[in-house]
Scaffold this motif. Structure first.
Motif, PDB file in Angstrom:
ATOM      1  N   HIS A   1       0.844  -1.202   0.000  1.00  0.00           N
ATOM      2  CA  HIS A   1       0.000   0.000   0.000  1.00  0.00           C
ATOM      3  C   HIS A   1       0.878   1.251   0.000  1.00  0.00           C
ATOM      4  CE1 HIS A   1      -3.971   1.901   1.110  1.00  0.00           C
ATOM      5  NE2 HIS A   1      -3.116   2.897   1.250  1.00  0.00           N
ATOM      6  N   VAL A   2       0.855   1.970  -1.103  1.00  0.00           N
ATOM      7  CA  VAL A   2       1.690   3.180  -1.227  1.00  0.00           C
ATOM      8  C   VAL A   2       1.037   4.330  -0.470  1.00  0.00           C
ATOM      9  CG1 VAL A   2       2.747   4.819  -2.829  1.00  0.00           C
ATOM     10  CG2 VAL A   2       2.528   2.396  -3.469  1.00  0.00           C
ATOM     11  N   THR A   3       1.850   5.013   0.336  1.00  0.00           N
ATOM     12  CA  THR A   3       1.318   6.122   1.134  1.00  0.00           C
ATOM     13  C   THR A   3       1.920   7.465   0.719  1.00  0.00           C
ATOM     14  OG1 THR A   3       3.019   5.671   2.788  1.00  0.00           O
ATOM     15  CG2 THR A   3       0.830   4.716   3.167  1.00  0.00           C
ATOM     16  N   ARG A   4       2.988   7.421  -0.089  1.00  0.00           N
ATOM     17  CA  ARG A   4       3.630   8.693  -0.427  1.00  0.00           C
ATOM     18  C   ARG A   4       4.518   8.535  -1.656  1.00  0.00           C
ATOM     19  NH1 ARG A   4       4.358  13.287   2.236  1.00  0.00           N
ATOM     20  NH2 ARG A   4       6.151  14.551   1.655  1.00  0.00           N
ATOM     21  N   ILE A   5       4.478   9.538  -2.516  1.00  0.00           N
ATOM     22  CA  ILE A   5       5.424   9.611  -3.636  1.00  0.00           C
ATOM     23  C   ILE A   5       6.445  10.680  -3.262  1.00  0.00           C
ATOM     24  CG2 ILE A   5       5.693  10.089  -6.099  1.00  0.00           C
ATOM     25  CD1 ILE A   5       2.670   9.354  -6.388  1.00  0.00           C
ATOM     26  N   GLU A   6       7.726  10.322  -3.414  1.00  0.00           N
ATOM     27  CA  GLU A   6       8.771  11.272  -3.019  1.00  0.00           C
ATOM     28  C   GLU A   6       9.401  11.921  -4.249  1.00  0.00           C
ATOM     29  OE1 GLU A   6      10.231   9.733   1.260  1.00  0.00           O
ATOM     30  OE2 GLU A   6      11.188   8.704  -0.436  1.00  0.00           O
ATOM     31  N   HIS A   7      10.016  13.075  -4.019  1.00  0.00           N
ATOM     32  CA  HIS A   7      10.684  13.748  -5.144  1.00  0.00           C
ATOM     33  C   HIS A   7      12.052  14.252  -4.690  1.00  0.00           C
ATOM     34  CE1 HIS A   7      10.011  17.789  -3.496  1.00  0.00           C
ATOM     35  NE2 HIS A   7       8.814  17.356  -3.119  1.00  0.00           N
ATOM     36  N   ASN A   8      12.859  14.625  -5.667  1.00  0.00           N
ATOM     37  CA  ASN A   8      14.202  15.135  -5.340  1.00  0.00           C
ATOM     38  C   ASN A   8      14.217  16.663  -5.389  1.00  0.00           C
ATOM     39  OD1 ASN A   8      14.247  15.828  -8.053  1.00  0.00           O
ATOM     40  ND2 ASN A   8      15.419  13.996  -8.657  1.00  0.00           N
ATOM     41  N   ALA A   9      15.411  17.221  -5.182  1.00  0.00           N
ATOM     42  CA  ALA A   9      15.537  18.677  -5.110  1.00  0.00           C
ATOM     43  C   ALA A   9      15.202  19.338  -6.447  1.00  0.00           C
ATOM     44  CB  ALA A   9      16.949  19.053  -4.677  1.00  0.00           C
ATOM     45  N   ALA A  10      15.343  18.549  -7.523  1.00  0.00           N
ATOM     46  CA  ALA A  10      15.035  19.106  -8.842  1.00  0.00           C
ATOM     47  C   ALA A  10      13.535  19.079  -9.149  1.00  0.00           C
ATOM     48  CB  ALA A  10      15.795  18.332  -9.913  1.00  0.00           C
ATOM     49  N   GLY A  11      12.772  18.539  -8.218  1.00  0.00           N
ATOM     50  CA  GLY A  11      11.325  18.498  -8.430  1.00  0.00           C
ATOM     51  C   GLY A  11      10.874  17.334  -9.284  1.00  0.00           C
ATOM     52  N   LYS A  12      11.728  16.323  -9.461  1.00  0.00           N
ATOM     53  CA  LYS A  12      11.329  15.097 -10.166  1.00  0.00           C
ATOM     54  C   LYS A  12      10.991  14.039  -9.114  1.00  0.00           C
ATOM     55  CE  LYS A  12      12.797  16.359 -14.434  1.00  0.00           C
ATOM     56  NZ  LYS A  12      14.177  16.044 -14.828  1.00  0.00           N
ATOM     57  N   VAL A  13      10.044  13.173  -9.441  1.00  0.00           N
ATOM     58  CA  VAL A  13       9.760  12.110  -8.475  1.00  0.00           C
ATOM     59  C   VAL A  13      10.924  11.123  -8.470  1.00  0.00           C
ATOM     60  CG1 VAL A  13       7.254  12.331  -8.532  1.00  0.00           C
ATOM     61  CG2 VAL A  13       8.364  10.756 -10.113  1.00  0.00           C
ATOM     62  N   SER A  14      11.202  10.578  -7.283  1.00  0.00           N
ATOM     63  CA  SER A  14      12.394   9.749  -7.102  1.00  0.00           C
ATOM     64  C   SER A  14      12.074   8.370  -6.543  1.00  0.00           C
ATOM     65  CB  SER A  14      13.360  10.462  -6.162  1.00  0.00           C
ATOM     66  OG  SER A  14      12.686  10.792  -4.954  1.00  0.00           O
ATOM     67  N   GLY A  15      10.868   8.188  -6.065  1.00  0.00           N
ATOM     68  CA  GLY A  15      10.514   6.896  -5.499  1.00  0.00           C
ATOM     69  C   GLY A  15       9.231   6.975  -4.711  1.00  0.00           C
ATOM     70  N   VAL A  16       8.866   5.861  -4.096  1.00  0.00           N
ATOM     71  CA  VAL A  16       7.620   5.828  -3.322  1.00  0.00           C
ATOM     72  C   VAL A  16       7.857   5.130  -1.987  1.00  0.00           C
ATOM     73  CG1 VAL A  16       6.234   5.719  -5.442  1.00  0.00           C
ATOM     74  CG2 VAL A  16       6.781   3.614  -4.220  1.00  0.00           C
TER      75      VAL A  16
ATOM     76  N   LEU B   1      -1.630  11.834  -4.493  1.00  0.00           N
ATOM     77  CA  LEU B   1      -0.943  13.068  -4.888  1.00  0.00           C
ATOM     78  C   LEU B   1      -1.077  14.120  -3.781  1.00  0.00           C
ATOM     79  CD1 LEU B   1      -1.820  13.449  -8.693  1.00  0.00           C
ATOM     80  CD2 LEU B   1       0.094  12.246  -7.633  1.00  0.00           C
ATOM     81  N   LEU B   2      -2.252  14.180  -3.178  1.00  0.00           N
ATOM     82  CA  LEU B   2      -2.471  15.147  -2.096  1.00  0.00           C
ATOM     83  C   LEU B   2      -1.679  14.759  -0.853  1.00  0.00           C
ATOM     84  CD1 LEU B   2      -6.336  15.706  -2.533  1.00  0.00           C
ATOM     85  CD2 LEU B   2      -4.498  17.249  -3.254  1.00  0.00           C
ATOM     86  N   LEU B   3      -1.634  13.453  -0.561  1.00  0.00           N
ATOM     87  CA  LEU B   3      -0.884  12.983   0.613  1.00  0.00           C
ATOM     88  C   LEU B   3       0.614  13.227   0.452  1.00  0.00           C
ATOM     89  CD1 LEU B   3      -2.484   9.479   1.443  1.00  0.00           C
ATOM     90  CD2 LEU B   3      -2.586  11.550   2.843  1.00  0.00           C
ATOM     91  N   SER B   4       1.073  13.386  -0.792  1.00  0.00           N
ATOM     92  CA  SER B   4       2.504  13.530  -1.052  1.00  0.00           C
ATOM     93  C   SER B   4       2.971  14.990  -1.039  1.00  0.00           C
ATOM     94  CB  SER B   4       2.848  12.881  -2.398  1.00  0.00           C
ATOM     95  OG  SER B   4       2.459  11.516  -2.405  1.00  0.00           O
ATOM     96  N   ALA B   5       2.138  15.860  -0.507  1.00  0.00           N
ATOM     97  CA  ALA B   5       2.508  17.285  -0.433  1.00  0.00           C
ATOM     98  C   ALA B   5       3.845  17.444   0.285  1.00  0.00           C
ATOM     99  CB  ALA B   5       1.416  18.061   0.295  1.00  0.00           C
ATOM    100  N   SER B   6       4.618  18.424  -0.140  1.00  0.00           N
ATOM    101  CA  SER B   6       5.948  18.643   0.439  1.00  0.00           C
ATOM    102  C   SER B   6       6.204  20.141   0.511  1.00  0.00           C
ATOM    103  CB  SER B   6       6.996  17.989  -0.455  1.00  0.00           C
ATOM    104  OG  SER B   6       7.018  18.659  -1.711  1.00  0.00           O
TER     105      SER B   6
END
Lengths: 522, 204
Positions: free
Chosen positions: A232-247, A277-282
């Protein structure tokens, strides 16, 4: 089954294994691309499917907490169950009826066709029918859709006989056993339909297309698929460049895991996809990922639906055979003289006694209700499905008052019927009743919408980043290596059951992703 | 009297595939419960074949017999089916009893509700006339007690094999090869659609 490392940042991670995710996974694997599929649900099989409505519901349905608001009747009838979709490998393709209809040309440009409609957020798709036609053809071939590619139609059951007789008397012309992703004869290693009557409970014969036993095993055979059920995925992560990097996800043992990725594709159906997408706010993306337009979660559509059941003096036994055994398409076109824009389909539908009790008239009781139940074998039934109006205020939001078992806010589903939806539903109810009266019905009944099976539009595609979430390939405007791969992409809903379009878009998206990868664009 | 339980001990779910509800009830088990409901299924009813004996008994763990009897009649007033014997409505009582056993607040809601039904009927609800029972039920519509019992009826009364048999719903079809050779298009009182609309079945 391939096993890729948690740190392997060359993989494409797909969240969800249904019509969008499962198809995309196979298409990418066939091109030699490494894919990790994270599916929240458990693995089932044709053998483990159950010919019993409530038991199957417990086995397949997505039952995590959800809340509802708004004036739609479901908020009263089933406040905790706004949608009837699945949490299992293969997603809702285990449960779907199999209807596989192409959108009509005008349905890709409804803003142009219908003009401005008060209270509706209409927009043209950034795609036209002729661009999608080759992909529709591929999807139909893949799924074995009847009445395409030389595949014969299915034989109609008793429920269809009643629909056909009444519809013909009314003068309807486009009435047949439909375009179904159910084998009318053996094809693609799967057998023919045995007319089991339990399409919604997972097809035990495997005649009905589901990614569970078509796309996913084919993907696995390439050696490029790492399918992880109960993840069960709970978050999509991104890097400093604003690209997604993993989950980040929780595995079957409840252990938190982190999977790196080159590309992330979200296919969790139109409630969970925007929620994630909403849960992954940063700090960088304060309103959630890919949400600079503010449209993530908005324009939630569920199709204008309802059912008509009718009682006859003689037996029908509608439960025998395919659940969606036939269709009337004559009302699918645009004719504003009917008092609304858009169109609708009429499709046979049957429920067993247990679900009839739950859904015929939710909350109903008394001698009249009992009468309908006692006439069960004399009933015929149809479902109405039509284009509903996208509205910005119909939306999925996070409900901070209710948390899931991972401590995350559950999704709230807010929906108010648009006046156009109501006018169309009234028209369809009337026509459905007239069909049955023409066939000799002694009584007819207007059943309100079931928990939604067609959930659409919450990450809509569009030409402009200002008012849409993704482009015509499902690629988000804000984050080029983040894709929307399910019905959330739909700009508007059309009148047709959405699965075929989801599959066609997924095949097309796979080509786009592969080409972008080889050009090192992502 | 040979007696049966409505379903097996601890089995909240109905059986699959035609298994019969059985288990004889011993005298010792009778004495454990706080209430007991009895009934018979008419010989000759299609439901009789589902039971090893026409007589049945239901032992209650949280509710007394009077409450059980009242709730049974409440269920019958909500969903009146002459074709269904009390044994089906006893399934409702059994499920409510189990809920009451697990949740004291709910047990209190049910006990209170039973009193209100009696009050609304101007005497014992379970003995009142059909008209008085209906009036009493209408008077309670909208209360949490009403919602609890009505909601439970949906599964207790309609998700069991006795009801399916009574209504002619056969349940699972997989073990019988589906309906492709068992009447999925046997309706004869309307003309058959043309083959263009409904092609003949593939029989292998």
């Amino acid at each position: 089954m391939a096993k890729f490392g948690f740190d392997d940042d060359s993989v494409v991670v797909i969240i969800g294994s249904g019509a969008g995710g499962g198809t995309l996974a196979n298409e990418l694997c066939q091109k030699g691309i490494k894919v990790v599929v994270l599916e929240a649900g458990a693995m089932q099989s044709n053998a483990s499917f159950i010919n019993d409505e409530w038991k199957s519901f417990a086995q397949l349905a997505w039952l995590d907490a959800r809340t509802t608001s708004g004036s739609f009747r479901l908020a009263k009838d089933f406040p905790g169950l706004p949608a009837w979709i699945c949490k299992t490998v293969g997603g809702t393709t285990t449960h779907w009826a199999g209807a596989s209809l192409r959108f009509q040309e005008r349905e890709f440009k409804v803003r142009t066709q219908y003009g401005h409609i008060e209270g509706a957020n209409l927009m043209d798709w950034p795609l036209e029918l002729r661009e999608l036609e080759p992909w529709y053809a591929k999807a139909e071939d893949k799924m074995g859709v009847t009445r395409t590619h030389g595949i014969p139609g299915l034989p109609g059951n008793n429920n269809f006989k009643v629909m056909y007789a009444g519809a013909s008397k009314l003068g309807y012309k486009d009435v047949h056993t439909g375009n179904m992703a159910i084998n009318s004869q053996p094809r693609d290693g799967r057998g023919h339909c045995l007319q089991l009557g339990f399409c919604f409970q997972g097809c035990k014969s495997g005649a009905k297309w589901s990614t569970l036993y078509t796309e996913l095993p084919k993907a696995e055979a390439t050696g490029k698929l790492d399918l992880r059920p109960e993840s069960h995925v709970t978050r999509i992560e991104h890097n400093a460049a604003g690209k997604v990097s993993g989950v980040v996800y929780f595995d079957k043992d409840g252990k938190e895991q982190r999977q790196k990725a080159r590309i992330v594709c979200v296919a969790g159906n139109s409630i969970e996809t925007p929620r994630l997408l909403l849960l992954s706010a940063s700090a960088m993306f304060k309103d959630g990922l890919a949400n600079s337009s503010g449209q993530v979660g908005r324009n939630y559509m569920r199709h204008m639906t309802g059912s008509v059941y009718a009682a006859f003096k003689d037996p029908v036994h509608m439960y025998r055979g395919t659940t969606m055994a036939g269709i009337v398409r004559d009302e699918a076109g645009l004719d504003t003289r009917r008092g609304f824009v858009g169109g609708y389909e009429l499709e046979t539908l049957s429920l067993g006694v247990p679900f009839m009790a739950a859904f015929l008239d939710p909350g109903g009781w008394g001698p009249d209700f009992a009468w309908w139940m006692e006439h069960y074998t004399q009933l015929a039934g149809m479902w109405i499905v039509g284009e509903d109006m996208p509205r910005e205020t119909n939306r999925i939001t996070l409900n901070p008052k209710v948390k899931d078992k991972y401590g995350n806010p559950v999704p709230n589903v807010h929906f108010d019927d648009h006046p156009n939806d109501i006018a169309m539903r009234d028209h369809a109810y009337t026509q459905g009743e007239r069909i049955y009266q023409a066939a000799g019905a002694i009584r007819t009944f207007r059943t309100p919408p079931y928990p939604s099976t067609h959930n659409l539009g919450t990450c809509r595609m569009g030409a402009s980043a200002a008012d849409s979430v993704c482009n015509a390939f499902g690629q988000t405007h804000d984050i080029p290596n983040l894709f929307i791969s399910d019905g959330s992409q739909f700009t508007t809903g059309g009148a047709e059951n959405p699965t075929l379009t989801i599959v066609a878009l997924a095949i097309r998206q796979a080509d786009h992703i592969a080409s972008q990868m080889s050009r090192k664009a992502i | 009297m040979q007696t049966i339980r409505i379903t097996a001990e601890g089995a909240s779910e109905p059986s699959v595939g035609g298994a019969r509800p059985e288990l004889p009830l011993t005298r010792r088990q009778f004495l454990k419960g706080s209430g007991v409901l009895f009934g018979t299924i008419a010989i000759g009813s299609p439901l009789a074949m589902l039971a090893p004996s026409p007589a049945w008994a239901l032992e209650l763990k949280a509710l007394d017999s009077r409450s059980g009897e009242t709730l049974l009649k409440f269920g019958r007033t909500l969903y009146p089916h002459e074709t269904l014997p009390d044994a089906v409505y006893a399934l409702l009582v059994k499920d409510l009893d189990a809920m009451a056993g697990a949740d004291p607040k709910l047990a209190e809601q049910l006990r209170q509700g039973v009193l209100e039904l009696d009050q609304a009927a101007g005497g014992a609800f379970s003995k009142a006339s059909a008209a008085k029972q209906m009036a009493a039920v209408r008077a309670l519509e909208g209360t949490p007690f009403f919602a609890t019992v009505r909601g439970k009826c949906v599964t207790s009364l309609y998700d069991n094999e006795m009801t399916w048999v009574a209504f002619g719903y056969p349940g699972e079809s997989w073990s019988k090869g589906g309906y492709i050779a068992r009447g999925f298009q046997d309706l004869k009182w309307l003309p058959a659609p043309p083959e263009s609309a409904s092609p003949p079945p593939y029989m292998g």
